[in-house]
Design a protein around this motif. Structure first.
Motif, PDB file in Angstrom:
ATOM      1  N   GLY A   1       0.802  -1.221   0.000  1.00  0.00           N
ATOM      2  CA  GLY A   1       0.000   0.000   0.000  1.00  0.00           C
ATOM      3  C   GLY A   1       0.836   1.272   0.000  1.00  0.00           C
ATOM      4  N   TYR A   2       2.041   1.219   0.538  1.00  0.00           N
ATOM      5  CA  TYR A   2       2.934   2.373   0.560  1.00  0.00           C
ATOM      6  C   TYR A   2       4.259   2.054  -0.145  1.00  0.00           C
ATOM      7  CZ  TYR A   2      -0.338   4.148   3.953  1.00  0.00           C
ATOM      8  OH  TYR A   2      -1.479   4.567   4.570  1.00  0.00           O
ATOM      9  N   GLY A   3       4.234   1.077  -1.031  1.00  0.00           N
ATOM     10  CA  GLY A   3       5.444   0.661  -1.729  1.00  0.00           C
ATOM     11  C   GLY A   3       5.778   1.546  -2.917  1.00  0.00           C
ATOM     12  N   LEU A   4       6.705   1.072  -3.719  1.00  0.00           N
ATOM     13  CA  LEU A   4       7.174   1.848  -4.869  1.00  0.00           C
ATOM     14  C   LEU A   4       6.080   2.045  -5.913  1.00  0.00           C
ATOM     15  CD1 LEU A   4      10.710   0.279  -5.276  1.00  0.00           C
ATOM     16  CD2 LEU A   4      10.128   2.458  -4.243  1.00  0.00           C
ATOM     17  N   GLU A   5       5.272   1.024  -6.161  1.00  0.00           N
ATOM     18  CA  GLU A   5       4.187   1.140  -7.134  1.00  0.00           C
ATOM     19  C   GLU A   5       3.136   2.147  -6.653  1.00  0.00           C
ATOM     20  OE1 GLU A   5       4.009  -0.427 -10.116  1.00  0.00           O
ATOM     21  OE2 GLU A   5       5.954  -1.341  -9.765  1.00  0.00           O
TER      22      GLU A   5
ATOM     23  N   PHE B   1       0.530   7.685  -6.315  1.00  0.00           N
ATOM     24  CA  PHE B   1       0.317   8.894  -5.520  1.00  0.00           C
ATOM     25  C   PHE B   1       0.864  10.125  -6.232  1.00  0.00           C
ATOM     26  CE2 PHE B   1       0.425   6.251  -1.399  1.00  0.00           C
ATOM     27  CZ  PHE B   1      -0.936   6.035  -1.467  1.00  0.00           C
ATOM     28  N   GLU B   2       2.003  10.004  -6.864  1.00  0.00           N
ATOM     29  CA  GLU B   2       2.608  11.124  -7.581  1.00  0.00           C
ATOM     30  C   GLU B   2       1.756  11.520  -8.788  1.00  0.00           C
ATOM     31  OE1 GLU B   2       5.263  14.174  -8.301  1.00  0.00           O
ATOM     32  OE2 GLU B   2       5.015  12.911  -6.539  1.00  0.00           O
ATOM     33  N   ARG B   3       1.222  10.519  -9.505  1.00  0.00           N
ATOM     34  CA  ARG B   3       0.354  10.802 -10.643  1.00  0.00           C
ATOM     35  C   ARG B   3      -0.920  11.522 -10.187  1.00  0.00           C
ATOM     36  NH1 ARG B   3      -4.021   9.329 -12.730  1.00  0.00           N
ATOM     37  NH2 ARG B   3      -4.390   7.635 -11.259  1.00  0.00           N
TER      38      ARG B   3
END
Length: 106
Positions: free
Chosen positions: A35-39, A44-46
Motif C-alpha cells: 500500500g505504501y510501496g514503490l508502485e 500517488f505522484e500521478r
C-alpha cells in the motif's frame, strides 16, 4: 553418567536461513507492491500532479467568480454588468442589438 550424543542434522542448519529468507521475501514484496510501496508511490505522484492541475483551474475559476461578485457588490455596482447579467438571464435584447453568447457566465 549418561550423555546424549546428537548427530548434526542437515534440516536443523536450514531452519534459520529459511525463516530469514521468508521474512525478507515478505517485506521485500510489500516494499514494492504494498500500500505504501514503490508502485503506490508512483500512483500517488500521478494523482498529485492531476490534482494540482485541477486546483489551478479551480483557482482561476474562483478568481473570475470573485471578480464578478466584486463588480455586483453594493459598494461598486457596475450598471453595465448588472444590465448584461439581467439580459443574459432573461434572454432579452433590443431589436438593434447583435447577441453573441459566450460561455463566460455559465
Amino acid at each position: 553418567m549418561w550423555t546424549k550424543h546428537h548427530r548434526q542434522r542437515k534440516f536443523g542448519r536450514l531452519i534459520v536461513p529459511a525463516i530469514a529468507a521468508a521474512f525478507l521475501s515478505y517485506f521485500g514484496y510489500h516494499s514494492v507492491h504494498g500500500g505504501y510501496g514503490l508502485e503506490a508511490t508512483k500512483e500517488f505522484e500521478r494523482q498529485r500532479i492531476a490534482r494540482s492541475a485541477e486546483l489551478a483551474s479551480l483557482t482561476a475559476k474562483r478568481k473570475a467568480l470573485e471578480l464578478q461578485v466584486e463588480l455586483l457588490s453594493d459598494g461598486s455596482l457596475e450598471h453595465d454588468i448588472l444590465d448584461e447579467k439581467a439580459r443574459y438571464q432573461l434572454n432579452v435584447s433590443r431589436a438593434d442589438e447583435i447577441v453573441i453568447f459566450n460561455s463566460y457566465f455559465n
